[in-house]
Write a protein that holds these residues in place. Structure first.
Motif, PDB file in Angstrom:
ATOM      1  N   PRO A  97       7.104   9.813  -3.364  1.00  0.00           N
ATOM      2  CA  PRO A  97       6.505   9.547  -4.673  1.00  0.00           C
ATOM      3  C   PRO A  97       5.630   8.301  -4.704  1.00  0.00           C
ATOM      4  O   PRO A  97       5.661   7.474  -3.782  1.00  0.00           O
ATOM      5  N   PRO A  98       4.843   8.130  -5.787  1.00  0.00           N
ATOM      6  CA  PRO A  98       4.060   6.899  -5.952  1.00  0.00           C
ATOM      7  C   PRO A  98       4.972   5.710  -6.258  1.00  0.00           C
ATOM      8  O   PRO A  98       6.114   5.882  -6.697  1.00  0.00           O
ATOM      9  N   VAL A  99       4.436   4.511  -6.011  1.00  0.00           N
ATOM     10  CA  VAL A  99       5.181   3.272  -6.260  1.00  0.00           C
ATOM     11  C   VAL A  99       4.421   2.447  -7.300  1.00  0.00           C
ATOM     12  O   VAL A  99       3.200   2.284  -7.206  1.00  0.00           O
ATOM     13  N   TYR A 100       5.155   1.933  -8.285  1.00  0.00           N
ATOM     14  CA  TYR A 100       4.574   1.149  -9.365  1.00  0.00           C
ATOM     15  C   TYR A 100       5.002  -0.308  -9.257  1.00  0.00           C
ATOM     16  O   TYR A 100       6.082  -0.620  -8.758  1.00  0.00           O
ATOM     17  N   MET A 101       4.128  -1.205  -9.762  1.00  0.00           N
ATOM     18  CA  MET A 101       4.398  -2.637  -9.745  1.00  0.00           C
ATOM     19  C   MET A 101       4.428  -3.162 -11.172  1.00  0.00           C
ATOM     20  O   MET A 101       3.691  -2.698 -12.039  1.00  0.00           O
ATOM     21  N   SER A 102       5.302  -4.157 -11.415  1.00  0.00           N
ATOM     22  CA  SER A 102       5.364  -4.770 -12.738  1.00  0.00           C
ATOM     23  C   SER A 102       5.688  -6.255 -12.618  1.00  0.00           C
ATOM     24  O   SER A 102       6.520  -6.651 -11.807  1.00  0.00           O
ATOM     25  N   LYS A 109       2.028  -0.626 -13.322  1.00  0.00           N
ATOM     26  CA  LYS A 109       0.786  -0.078 -12.793  1.00  0.00           C
ATOM     27  C   LYS A 109       1.060   0.554 -11.436  1.00  0.00           C
ATOM     28  O   LYS A 109       1.816  -0.004 -10.638  1.00  0.00           O
ATOM     29  N   MET A 110       0.413   1.706 -11.165  1.00  0.00           N
ATOM     30  CA  MET A 110       0.607   2.334  -9.873  1.00  0.00           C
ATOM     31  C   MET A 110      -0.027   1.466  -8.780  1.00  0.00           C
ATOM     32  O   MET A 110      -1.204   1.158  -8.829  1.00  0.00           O
ATOM     33  N   GLU A 111       0.798   1.063  -7.814  1.00  0.00           N
ATOM     34  CA  GLU A 111       0.324   0.222  -6.720  1.00  0.00           C
ATOM     35  C   GLU A 111      -0.058   1.060  -5.496  1.00  0.00           C
ATOM     36  O   GLU A 111      -1.038   0.781  -4.816  1.00  0.00           O
ATOM     37  N   PHE A 112       0.748   2.094  -5.221  1.00  0.00           N
ATOM     38  CA  PHE A 112       0.485   2.981  -4.084  1.00  0.00           C
ATOM     39  C   PHE A 112       0.752   4.420  -4.492  1.00  0.00           C
ATOM     40  O   PHE A 112       1.670   4.694  -5.253  1.00  0.00           O
ATOM     41  N   GLU A 113      -0.034   5.321  -3.950  1.00  0.00           N
ATOM     42  CA  GLU A 113       0.122   6.733  -4.287  1.00  0.00           C
ATOM     43  C   GLU A 113       1.324   7.357  -3.595  1.00  0.00           C
ATOM     44  O   GLU A 113       1.815   8.397  -4.030  1.00  0.00           O
ATOM     45  N   THR A 114       1.782   6.747  -2.488  1.00  0.00           N
ATOM     46  CA  THR A 114       2.952   7.274  -1.789  1.00  0.00           C
ATOM     47  C   THR A 114       3.888   6.138  -1.380  1.00  0.00           C
ATOM     48  O   THR A 114       3.457   4.988  -1.177  1.00  0.00           O
ATOM     49  N   LEU A 115       5.143   6.461  -1.226  1.00  0.00           N
ATOM     50  CA  LEU A 115       6.155   5.502  -0.789  1.00  0.00           C
ATOM     51  C   LEU A 115       5.919   5.079   0.659  1.00  0.00           C
ATOM     52  O   LEU A 115       6.141   3.915   1.018  1.00  0.00           O
ATOM     53  N   THR A 116       5.439   5.993   1.490  1.00  0.00           N
ATOM     54  CA  THR A 116       5.166   5.632   2.889  1.00  0.00           C
ATOM     55  C   THR A 116       4.065   4.581   2.966  1.00  0.00           C
ATOM     56  O   THR A 116       4.137   3.655   3.780  1.00  0.00           O
TER      57      THR A 116
END
Length: 212
Positions: A97-102, A109-116
């Motif tokens: 899944p995508p990873v979000y930053m706060s 906000k979405m930081e990366f489109e994938t966990l990898t």
């Protein structure tokens, strides 16, 4: 099983050094389904201190109780908790899944489109503090210096977009050049797990900018 070859090469990791299935189960007990990439990383690499705790930190299974959130599974934290990274609860059933930053755990906000991609980028960031050969200080560089780096070193293809603004470069799998956006200038730091490759970078990069 997720392929973490690039991370292993960078840190010269040759053996599994992760949490147990029982420890992963404690996280599942609180959050239900977990992404497969998340499980694989925790099982294979989760306990490697250089990789996960030199600067910013992977949340350990027993620490999740201190990072409870109604909407996000928070699993990574900046070293002073200035920001955190998490997976939205609706994405926990997705493999990668995508990873979000706060910054405040309210606006995300979405930081990366994938966990990898996230794990790869965080591994790159940890290198400048963890690898055996590294410059002793940050350098403050200008746009012309960054242009030189972009012309002479390969872009690693992964960057932190929202948090500071960090790009990674390097011509070898065991070497990382990190450039951080600092308003009207940039901060440069670099490291390698190979002495020859570090010396090769250092001869060029140490002449750029000024030492902070």
């Amino acid at each position: 099983m997720t392929d973490f070859t690039m991370i292993k090469k960078l840190f010269h990791i040759t053996k599994r050094n992760g949490f147990s299935h029982d420890e992963i189960q404690t996280i599942k007990n609180n959050f239900g389904e977990l992404p497969q990439v998340f499980i694989d990383y925790y099982l294979e690499l989760g306990k490697d201190e250089r990789l996960n705790h030199t600067q910013d930190s992977l949340i350990k299974p027993e620490q999740f109780q201190y990072f409870k959130h109604s909407e996000y599974l928070i699993f990574y934290c900046e070293n002073q908790r200035a920001c955190v990274w998490g997976i939205h609860r609706n994405d926990l059933s997705r493999s990668n899944p995508p990873v979000y930053m706060s910054y405040d755990e309210k606006v995300w906000k979405m930081e990366f489109e994938t966990l990898t991609d996230f794990f790869q980028a965080m591994a790159y960031l940890q290198t400048v503090f963890a690898l055996e050969y590294g410059c002793e200080s940050f350098y403050s560089i200008e746009q012309t210096d960054l242009d030189f780096i972009r012309e002479n070193f390969k872009n690693k293809g992964i960057s932190f977009r929202h948090w500071i603004g960090i790009e990674f470069y390097g011509n070898y799998d065991d070497s990382i050049i990190t450039v951080m956006n600092n308003d009207d200038s940039f901060d440069l730091i670099y490291a390698s797990s190979d002495k020859e490759h570090f010396d090769e970078m250092d001869r060029v990069l140490s002449k750029l900018g000024v030492v902070l």
